[in-house]
Design an enzyme around this catalytic site. Sequence first.
Site, short mmCIF file in Angstrom:
data_model
loop_
_atom_site.label_atom_id
_atom_site.label_comp_id
_atom_site.label_asym_id
_atom_site.label_seq_id
_atom_site.Cartn_x
_atom_site.Cartn_y
_atom_site.Cartn_z
N GLY A 29 -3.10 5.51 -9.95
CA GLY A 29 -2.80 6.88 -9.55
C GLY A 29 -1.35 7.28 -9.63
N ASP A 39 8.18 -1.49 -10.89
CA ASP A 39 8.07 -0.89 -9.56
C ASP A 39 7.88 -1.93 -8.46
OD1 ASP A 39 8.25 1.62 -10.67
OD2 ASP A 39 6.11 2.09 -10.47
N LYS A 53 4.17 4.35 -3.01
CA LYS A 53 5.44 5.07 -3.19
C LYS A 53 5.19 6.41 -3.84
CE LYS A 53 5.63 4.51 -7.87
NZ LYS A 53 5.49 5.60 -8.84
N ALA A 95 2.22 -2.83 -5.47
CA ALA A 95 2.15 -3.17 -4.05
C ALA A 95 1.39 -4.48 -3.87
CB ALA A 95 1.46 -2.05 -3.27
O1 C5P Z 1 7.18 -2.46 -15.73
P1 C5P Z 1 5.73 -2.14 -15.86
O2 C5P Z 1 4.92 -3.29 -16.37
O3 C5P Z 1 5.14 -1.56 -14.62
O4 C5P Z 1 5.64 -1.00 -16.94
C1 C5P Z 1 4.43 -0.61 -17.48
C2 C5P Z 1 4.69 0.17 -18.77
O5 C5P Z 1 5.32 1.40 -18.46
C3 C5P Z 1 5.63 -0.53 -19.74
O6 C5P Z 1 4.93 -1.39 -20.59
C4 C5P Z 1 6.22 0.65 -20.49
O7 C5P Z 1 5.31 1.14 -21.46
C5 C5P Z 1 6.31 1.72 -19.41
N1 C5P Z 1 7.63 1.77 -18.77
C6 C5P Z 1 8.71 2.25 -19.48
N2 C5P Z 1 9.95 2.32 -18.89
C7 C5P Z 1 10.11 1.94 -17.60
C8 C5P Z 1 9.02 1.44 -16.86
C9 C5P Z 1 7.78 1.39 -17.47
O8 C5P Z 1 8.59 2.63 -20.65
N3 C5P Z 1 11.31 2.02 -17.05
#
Ligand code: C5P
Length: 325
Positions: free
Chosen positions: A126, A165, A38, A133
């Site tokens: 990246g 994501d 994405k 995915a």
């Molecule tokens: O949701 P995910 O595990 O991919 O997020 C990774 C990190 O990115 C989270 O631990 C957080 O630090 C940050 N994040 C955030 N706000 C979001 C999505 C991600 O702060 N909306």
Amino acid sequence: MSGTEHTASAGAGVNDGAGVSRTERPVGGGVTVRVPAKVNVRLAVGAARPDGFHDLANVFLAVSLFDEVTVTPAATLTVTCEGPGADLVPLDRTNLAARAAELLAARHGISPDVHIHIAKDIPVAGGMAGGSADGAGALLACDTLWGLGSTRAELLDICAELGSDVPFSLVGGAALGTGRGELLTPLTVGGEFHWVFALADGGLSTPAVYGEFDRLTAGRAVPVPEASPALLEALRTGDATALAATLANDLQPAALALRPDLAGTLAAGLAAGALSALVSGSGPTTAFLVKDAGTAEAVAKALIESGTCRAARVAGSPVGGATLL
Ligand code: C5P
């Protein structure tokens, strides 16, 4: 439509030291799912929430760079990976594909005994949701292999638990993600958009980039995140010039603070004729919107020649989400 690589990226063949070959391919009886990368055409970031996440208005567009995730029955849960950057992919239970298999199996009271093989083409670490995915792909593949017949809503629920994501990786196309990015509203796209992605050496940690965002915005009122009507209209009409005028990523200053060299990559792509340029998600991949496929090839070539990136990939959008092959 498929991505085109402009340099020979360092590839597979790495042994992880735990006796698992990253090039080991599954044999027969498996289920394979193809999942897109994405790009965020608008990543509006609000203030940090009490749970540490940030509220977003995140406009996702799925692009034609794909990982393929194959699951086959096995004695125990294992993960292998081949492709550019495979040596950077964790093969333990922290891999989102492994976690997807575990979560799905736990919900159904079964053992997650599968071999997950990831054929990787999405840049690793990246900012293009490669790990997400693989999580979405493994989830759909395991659901199919195990004959569970989960509803789309049940799969999306597990995706949201896996990461912000991951739901978008399952559905693809174009969508507005609110909440921490996991609450999706599908968007209509009226045409094909052409992109060049410049791959950088090394990766950027998403939490580190959000942490830098917090540092840069400390003491300031961070506006409520929203996607502009002009951006949604540009997507709806398929107007690349209008979309170029509205592309924006609130994480870009933070990514550039951590990786100042990316400014040179952005400048090189713009000088080569891109309509607009931005850091992809949390970076360090940079994304260049161009007017057509021919310009994409020319901008990719110029980016390589500029010496400001490791490789350049050409891709189109939108494309569908996780798909059984
Ligand atoms: O949701 P995910 O595990 O991919 O997020 C990774 C990190 O990115 C989270 O631990 C957080 O630090 C940050 N994040 C955030 N706000 C979001 C999505 C991600 O702060 N909306």
